[in-house]
Design a protein around this motif. Structure first.
Motif: not given
Length: 414
Positions: A172-182, A225-231, A334-343
């Motif tokens: 059922q889940q539809d959770i957005s985000g950038d792959g962070s630990l959080l 650590k919650l903002k990082n993508d390392d689990n 290159i792509t990343g976590n902000q519009p300046e990096l292509g979101s």
């Protein structure tokens, strides 16, 4: 065979065709389907191992349900991988030969769990539940076609409905985000929280006991650590730095979800919100669960409280990125976590050809920045020398010298 939740005993002796992704889905909790035909095919192949000159599991893979197909890419891999594992752990597989014999007795339990899901989340869909055999590397997962249970991981049926409930929430889940630990923690812990509500079972008692015993220390660590993508040390594995169990993130996500739920007057809306998180940091802030530990952290960093909940700073800094490529014909994005990096759109920002072996681009970006290099799609990500494979590259603040990375390979070449 297909076993309808409200007719388990009546039809458990009949073999039916495999459900497809459309007809197997239901809005009615009493019409959900258990698909067990793959287990019969597995044991048919198993019994041929001593006499067949060929790999008997080829047929199991070829004729398998959508559950087997969904379990193949990251778990079964192929018939040869399965054959190798079955030969090595033959005795362990044999222990589960009759584990589904009592599945019919789960009728009332399944009906109650699915109906509770419908009560809390009227938009719930009830996909087929596939019982398949894999390679002892997953107890359960979800695919676009349904819930898949790794039958070889079951020692009995005592906790199977708790597992089904957990995977039902994932569906059922539809959770957005950038792959962070959080984000990943909220996905797993939210599933544990809601599945416990509808089933009365918690399938991760070990991490929960440890988490409650070490709450303060773990909360302080998680904040850093919650903002990082390392689990690591939170989900799917540990570094062995201490005696913590795997999957403490399930406990942490549960605690955050429970805190959010308890603060909301409209509990049905709270369940909807937990299933449909659009901004993990905002959800964390509204839960209030980690507030004391975040305040402690920001004081040490001389930050503002609200700034902690931003994915990056407001200011931008000009950075030149340069990468060495393994092949002169490689085109790099290159792509990343902000519009300046292509979101996180893998094909939006193409790097410039500096020479045959280097690509470069200058961008104004926010910090901390997280990014990856691709060939324009997620199937072809860069393996960077000196970095953990496939994890985001992270820059916390403006570097003192130009940044340069060496791409040693691409994911679709491995």
């Amino acid at each position: 065979m297909k076993i309808k939740i409200n007719q388990l005993l009546a039809v458990c002796f009949f073999t039916c065709a495999t459900v497809n992704a459309q007809s197997g889905f239901s809005n009615d909790p009493l019409n959900a389907v258990f698909e067990t035909s793959d287990t019969e095919k597995f044991w048919k192949a198993f019994d041929k191992m001593e006499t067949s000159k060929d790999n008997p599991f080829t047929e199991y893979m070829k004729d398998g349900s959508l559950g087997v197909k969904g379990f193949t890419e990251f778990r079964i891999i192929n018939a040869d991988s399965l054959y190798t594992m079955v030969k090595r752990r033959k005795a362990d597989y044999l222990k589960t030969r009759n584990v589904l014999d009592g599945i019919g007795l789960k009728e009332k339990r399944a009906r109650a769990i699915y109906s509770a899901m419908k009560y809390w989340y009227p938009d719930a869909k009830f996909p087929p539940v596939y019982f398949v055999y894999g390679r002892f590397n997953s107890g359960g997962t979800v695919s676009k076609d349904g819930i898949i249970i790794g039958t070889e991981m079951l020692s009995n049926l005592d906790g199977v409905m708790g597992l089904v409930a957990h995977e039902l929430i994932h569906f059922q889940q539809d959770i957005s985000g950038d792959g962070s630990l959080l984000k990943n923690t909220l996905m797993e812990g939210g599933a544990d929280f809601i599945s416990e509500m509808i089933s009365g079972e918690n399938i991760n008692t070990g991490p929960f006991r440890y988490g409650e015993t070490h709450l303060d220390a773990l909360c302080r660590e998680f904040v850093t650590k919650l903002k990082n993508d390392d689990n690591t040390d939170w989900l799917y594995g540990t570094s062995k730095k201490d005696d913590r169990p795997n999957d403490l993130g399930y406990w942490m996500g549960y605690k955050i979800s429970a805190a959010y739920f308890n603060k909301q007057k409209d509990k049905h809306k709270a369940i909807h919100d937990i299933l449909n998180i659009k901004d993990p940091l905002k959800f964390l802030k509204e839960s209030g669960f980690l507030d004391p530990y975040i305040k402690e952290y920001i004081e040490s960093k001389k930050m503002k409280f609200d700034d902690f909940y931003k994915p990056y700073s407001d200011e931008t800094h000009e950075i030149t990125f340069t990468v060495s490529v393994p092949d002169k014909n490689d085109e790099v994005y290159i792509t990343g976590n902000q519009p300046e990096l292509g979101s996180w759109t893998p094909s939006s920002i193409k790097m410039n050809r500096k020479n045959a072996k280097e690509r470069s681009i200058t961008l104004k970006i926010h910090f901390p920045a997280q990014f990856k290099f691709t060939k324009g799609n997620w199937e072809s990500q860069a393996d960077i020398k000196g970095k953990d494979k496939w994890q985001n590259i992270r820059i916390e603040e403006k570097p003192s010298k130009p940044v340069h990375y060496e791409i040693i390979n691409w994911s679709d070449n491995q």
